[in-house]
Design a protein around this motif. Structure first.
Motif, PDB file in Angstrom:
ATOM      1  N   ASN A 209       0.827  -1.198   0.000  1.00 37.49           N
ATOM      2  CA  ASN A 209       0.000   0.000   0.000  1.00 37.49           C
ATOM      3  C   ASN A 209       0.871   1.262   0.000  1.00 37.49           C
ATOM      4  O   ASN A 209       0.534   2.257  -0.655  1.00 37.49           O
ATOM      5  N   SER A 212       1.772   2.067  -3.352  1.00 33.67           N
ATOM      6  CA  SER A 212       0.597   2.132  -4.247  1.00 33.67           C
ATOM      7  C   SER A 212       0.514   0.926  -5.174  1.00 33.67           C
ATOM      8  O   SER A 212       0.203   1.056  -6.360  1.00 33.67           O
ATOM      9  N   LEU A 214      -1.272  -1.904  -4.091  1.00 28.42           N
ATOM     10  CA  LEU A 214      -2.287  -2.762  -3.488  1.00 28.42           C
ATOM     11  C   LEU A 214      -3.677  -2.351  -3.936  1.00 28.42           C
ATOM     12  O   LEU A 214      -3.997  -1.162  -4.009  1.00 28.42           O
ATOM     13  N   ASN A 215      -4.495  -3.332  -4.221  1.00 24.65           N
ATOM     14  CA  ASN A 215      -5.889  -3.091  -4.575  1.00 24.65           C
ATOM     15  C   ASN A 215      -6.613  -2.435  -3.406  1.00 24.65           C
ATOM     16  O   ASN A 215      -6.459  -2.849  -2.258  1.00 24.65           O
ATOM     17  N   SER A 216      -7.418  -1.433  -3.697  1.00 26.07           N
ATOM     18  CA  SER A 216      -8.093  -0.678  -2.636  1.00 26.07           C
ATOM     19  C   SER A 216      -9.047  -1.546  -1.823  1.00 26.07           C
ATOM     20  O   SER A 216      -9.236  -1.323  -0.625  1.00 26.07           O
ATOM     21  N   THR A 217      -9.651  -2.536  -2.449  1.00 26.71           N
ATOM     22  CA  THR A 217     -10.575  -3.414  -1.737  1.00 26.71           C
ATOM     23  C   THR A 217      -9.842  -4.237  -0.681  1.00 26.71           C
ATOM     24  O   THR A 217     -10.322  -4.400   0.447  1.00 26.71           O
ATOM     25  N   ILE A 218      -8.675  -4.748  -1.047  1.00 28.93           N
ATOM     26  CA  ILE A 218      -7.882  -5.535  -0.102  1.00 28.93           C
ATOM     27  C   ILE A 218      -7.416  -4.662   1.057  1.00 28.93           C
ATOM     28  O   ILE A 218      -7.450  -5.076   2.226  1.00 28.93           O
ATOM     29  N   TRP A 219      -6.985  -3.441   0.735  1.00 31.51           N
ATOM     30  CA  TRP A 219      -6.549  -2.539   1.787  1.00 31.51           C
ATOM     31  C   TRP A 219      -7.694  -2.193   2.722  1.00 31.51           C
ATOM     32  O   TRP A 219      -7.510  -2.118   3.940  1.00 31.51           O
TER      33      TRP A 219
END
Length: 408
Positions: A209, A212, A214-219
């Motif tokens: 993260n 930048s 990382l997928n926002s949903t996973i974060w």
């Protein structure tokens, strides 16, 4: 924000007791706008270029820090609101730079507190003295680890490099101690395996993260996890502190878990008010700070019930804890970060200095040591308040504290 590590310091024998090392959230060295950013004025109609403040900056300083409230503490780069005419711009910039250096210097006393614990545990393991490791409470270590992971995620999202590094080192050092406890059979293996999975996932996700990747949903899932975890652990730890004077129960943690899950669910469903999701997003950082703030309370309660525990504490360790947290106070006050200031001041007074007072009352330290610690602490806090008021050109340090709590 408070910006953290705490590390139990194992006693040297099985009959001794542990002490807790607490670092309250080492905060970023800068919570000011980045070197090239914009501030919206008058409803977004105009933009002005703002350069990061530095010792050699030639840009005027028309803005000063506003308190970072609970609802705003999750903002990546809190804006400096409120206009003021800086007649003494040089002292302001110099104090800005100096408070940042204090934050960096705080790493030294914290480091000096972590290494002896790890070395002592290693020696006990090599000597086959596994019983000595029972002096380190593994549940308390997991609580500290959760706090560090929460703060690591908080600063990774804000792209605060120094704070990310500090919290990463906190996670790693705490996990090393937990691993030593598992090897010494002072911690159950299933709990250790589960902890290892969480630590590995947390470090990887935060690294991705930060860059930048990382997928926002996973974060978002990870943020929800640490929010629910923190809110569930905090009341349970507070309740457990006073057992057996109250009934041992998992009810506080269970109720908090249900409330936390419901809050996160409502936040994603869009059924909360406009400030609702903002509050849920910031609460993990505050929860981590409260977890660390509770550790001194737990330690002092244990000292009250069992005064002999004081003999297992190191006066130098308590002094280093007071120094480390005290070095964070000027920066937290300067940038008007209420959460960071609260946690740092609490740890300085109630953990570091509080245990020194207990040790003096029970005659385990000399009068000279106690007086030196007392005078030094009063002088340091007084200097921070005086200098902050001076750079803002206030007549009284009380105005700085008022601004910190209530805003300008």
């Amino acid at each position: 924000m408070a910006d953290s590590l705490f590390l139990p310091l194992a006693a040297k024998s099985s009959n001794a007791h542990s002490s807790l090392f607490f670092r309250n959230c080492p905060s970023p060295s800068r919570l000011l706008p980045p070197k090239s950013s914009s501030l919206l004025l008058h409803g977004g109609e105009k933009k002005i270029s703002v350069l990061g403040l530095s010792l050699y900056s030639r840009v005027s300083l028309p803005h000063r820090a506003a308190p970072i409230r609970a609802l705003d503490s999750d903002v990546p780069h809190p804006l400096h609101k409120g206009s003021v005419n800086f007649k003494n711009r040089k002292s302001y910039v110099e104090w800005d730079s100096l408070t940042a250096k204090f934050t960096g210097a705080a790493n030294l006393p914290f480091l000096l507190l972590q290494l002896p614990q790890i070395i002592l545990n290693a020696r006990n393991l090599m000597a086959g003295n596994k019983t000595a490791l029972l002096a380190v409470p593994w549940l308390g270590m997991i609580t500290a680890l959760l706090g560090n992971l929460s703060l690591l995620s908080y600063f990774a999202k804000k792209r605060e490099t120094e704070a990310v590094v500090v919290q990463t080192l906190g996670v790693i050092s705490t996990f090393v101690v937990i691993s030593q406890l598992a090897v010494g059979e002072a911690m159950p293996l299933p709990q250790y395996v589960a902890t290892s999975v969480v630590v590995a996932a947390g470090l990887i996700l935060n690294f991705l993260n930060y860059y930048s990747m990382l997928n926002s949903t996973i974060w978002q899932f990870w943020e929800d996890f640490i929010t629910v975890g923190g809110l569930s652990v905090l009341p349970q730890i507070m309740w457990s502190t006073f057992v057996p004077y109250i009934t041992n129960s998992i009810l506080p943690g269970s109720i908090a878990f249900v409330v936390a899950v419901a809050s996160v669910t409502l936040s994603h469903s869009g059924k909360l008010s406009e400030k609702g999701p903002k509050f849920i997003g910031a609460i993990s950082g505050w929860t981590a700070t409260l977890l660390f703030m509770w550790m001194p309370v737990s330690q002092m309660w244990t000292n009250f019930l069992n005064p002999d525990n004081i003999k297992g504490l190191s006066a130098i360790s308590m002094l280093l804890a007071m120094l480390g947290n005290g070095l964070l106070i000027p920066r937290a006050l300067f940038i008007r970060d209420l959460m960071w200031f609260t946690g740092s001041l609490w740890a300085t007074l109630f953990y570091g200095y509080g245990n020194i007072v207990c040790m003096y009352l029970l005659k385990t330290i000399s009068l000279e040591f106690f007086l030196a610690a007392t005078v030094g602490l009063i002088a340091w806090i007084g200097m921070a308040l005086w200098r902050d008021a001076a750079v803002y050109r206030y007549n009284s340090p009380l105005r700085s504290l008022k601004e910190l709590v209530f805003g300008s």
